[in-house]
Design an enzyme around this catalytic site. Structure first.
Site, short mmCIF file in Angstrom:
data_model
loop_
_atom_site.label_atom_id
_atom_site.label_comp_id
_atom_site.label_asym_id
_atom_site.label_seq_id
_atom_site.Cartn_x
_atom_site.Cartn_y
_atom_site.Cartn_z
N ASP A 180 45.32 38.66 66.20
CA ASP A 180 45.33 36.83 66.11
C ASP A 180 44.17 36.31 66.78
O ASP A 180 44.37 36.32 67.93
CB ASP A 180 46.71 36.57 66.67
CG ASP A 180 46.90 34.97 66.60
OD1 ASP A 180 46.05 34.24 66.03
OD2 ASP A 180 47.89 34.64 67.23
N HIS A 209 32.67 54.64 60.58
CA HIS A 209 33.86 55.57 60.80
C HIS A 209 33.24 56.80 61.64
O HIS A 209 34.06 57.60 62.40
CB HIS A 209 34.44 56.36 59.54
CG HIS A 209 35.87 56.67 59.68
ND1 HIS A 209 36.32 56.97 60.78
CD2 HIS A 209 36.79 56.75 58.76
CE1 HIS A 209 37.63 57.23 60.84
NE2 HIS A 209 38.01 57.18 59.39
#
Length: 478
Positions: free
Chosen positions: A425, A201
């Site tokens: 995807d 992060h």
């Protein structure tokens, strides 16, 4: 399957013993002292077999350099790993070997423009902030198989760390040489798959990491070069550094202020078992919450957004379920995207931490008695405070005073439903579920497959309050 330290070292990772990747795996919520540990042991041994664990390096030469992270990147509370879990249904005729090979190849290619993510984060010698050492050290790719099925991910997990094995490389200290990006592709026994992804992060936020994932998926599905990507990654971390010479700001930052713990709040969340919960708010339900909030507000008040009313309703349900004393001060902390709030705006493709924390604060008494409109208004006002001056004040505060959010009385909400994770995807369709690896005390607002107007809210509640929370969150008029 155990991925041992020795195996990782053989993969040329410069790691120390602060990293463990073992099975069973115990998180902070799944320990030997935890009453849930028998479930942890049973499920973690549930036939996860690692087929391959490999360090993937950039496919082309990249700059050798040391890059400074921004003041916002270097904040103390961001020194952890963002962990996503994407779940995919089986597709007839899918060749698993081909998909894995495409993802690995695409990872090597994406690490050329995103070469800092092939580096390692460390503190600067003077301790002022963080930096990335870029020597093409690489990212970690794991392929595994397990006994689970897609349908098992429909609701909330039974306990916080049930799906830990689906990103089995756990990093306890992100500043000690760990890979900044870890991807684990796990094939399920019904032909479906999960993608566990871990990002440091300190290097990127939710928007930045999701842009990378969608670009990675685009490369995996085509023969396009990274130069063809729609979004070009931009480093430019200096844009969020303190302005020289230092300025003095008079703005207050309640997110950094300490409040008294009058009820053993921190001890309760540390010692009591947390139970994950999940509830879906569809368009009809969100509109009903908006009507309720408006009916409890003064005439002429601005309309409330879906985020404001859903967050307010969850916050009130959470507070009431915990049976906290009326004088305990509570805070709702949530991220606010500043890319278009600062001047000049951050460039498209900026993938660093481009957010600050909004803070709605009130007492238990006011939050529980004054209704949904009051709570929604607090959140709206917290959002409205954030402009360029406010952001510059936060930057000055975290860089000069090392300010860090308080934990007492705090519920943190993170809105993943706007990131674009539901579009990732890799050639196996879009994910049917998007969520965290570990469902913890942080409240996540998640996308729902094929329901663009719906969101799923996941948060883990102390066991003593979970039944009451479940009732309240599903009963807006109670």
């Amino acid at each position: 399957m155990v991925i041992s330290i020795a195996q990782i070292l053989l993969l040329s990772l410069s790691l120390s013993l602060y990293i463990y990747v073992t099975q069973p795996l115990f998180s902070s919520r799944c320990t030997l002292q935890d009453p849930q540990n028998q479930n942890c042991i049973k499920d973690m041994a549930n036939s996860l077999h690692v087929k391959e664990a490999i360090v993937v390096k950039p496919s082309e030469p990249t700059p050798t350099s040391v890059l400074s992270l921004s003041a916002l990147d270097s904040q103390l509370f961001l020194r952890f790993t963002i962990e996503y879990l994407l779940v995919y249904k089986a597709r007839p005729g899918l060749d698993q070997g081909t998909i894995a090979a495409r993802i690995k190849a695409a990872l090597g290619r994406i690490l050329v423009p995103y070469y800092p993510l092939a580096g390692r984060v460390k503190a600067k010698s003077d301790g002022s902030s963080l930096e990335v050492v870029c020597r093409a050290q690489g990212a970690l790719f794991v392929e595994a198989v397990c006994d689970n099925t897609v349908n098992e991910f429909d609701g909330a997990p039974r306990y916080v760390s049930q799906w830990r094995k689906l990103l089995s490389f756990y990093v306890a200290d992100v500043l000690q040489g760990a890979p900044l990006l870890v991807i684990q592709l796990t094939w399920l026994k019904d032909g479906g798959a999960t993608l566990g992804v871990g990002f440091n992060h300190c290097v990127c936020d939710g928007l930045g990491s999701t842009e990378l994932l969608n670009s990675l998926a685009e490369l995996a599905m085509s023969q396009a070069r990274f130069s063809d990507l729609k979004i070009k990654p931009i480093w430019d971390r200096h844009l969020l550094d303190p302005i020289k010479p230092c300025r003095s700001f008079s703005l207050s930052h309640p997110e950094f202020n300490r409040v008294p713990d009058v009820c053993g709040f921190l001890a309760r969340f540390s010692n009591e078992r947390l139970i994950p919960t999940s509830v879906i708010f569809d368009k009809r339900w969100k509109n009903e919450l908006k009507r309720l909030a408006v009916s409890m507000s003064l005439p002429g008040e601005p309309a409330y957004t879906s985020f404001e009313v859903v967050s307010a309703h969850v916050w009130r349900s959470w507070a009431r379920a915990l049976n906290l004393p009326s004088n305990q001060i509570l805070k709702l902390l949530f991220s606010i995207n500043i890319r278009d709030r600062v001047k000049p705006s951050l460039p498209s493709g900026y993938y660093g931490n481009g957010f600050v924390l909004g803070c709605a604060q009130t007492s238990v008494k006011d939050l529980t008695e004054k209704g949904l409109g009051y709570a929604s208004k607090l959140i709206k006002r917290a959002k409205g405070r954030v402009d360029n001056e406010y952001v510059r004040s936060v930057i000055e505060s975290v860089s000069q005073k090392r300010s860090c959010p308080d934990s007492v009385g705090v519920l943190i909400v993170s809105q993943w439903s706007r990131l674009g994770l539901e579009r990732v995807d890799f050639g196996i369709g879009r994910p049917v579920q998007v969520g965290p690896i570990c469902s913890d005390k942080y409240c996540l607002i998640l996308p729902v497959q094929n329901q663009t107007d719906a969101v799923k809210v996941m948060v883990a509640i102390p066991a003593s309050g979970v039944e009451k929370y479940d009732y309240l969150v599903k009963s807006p008029y109670s």
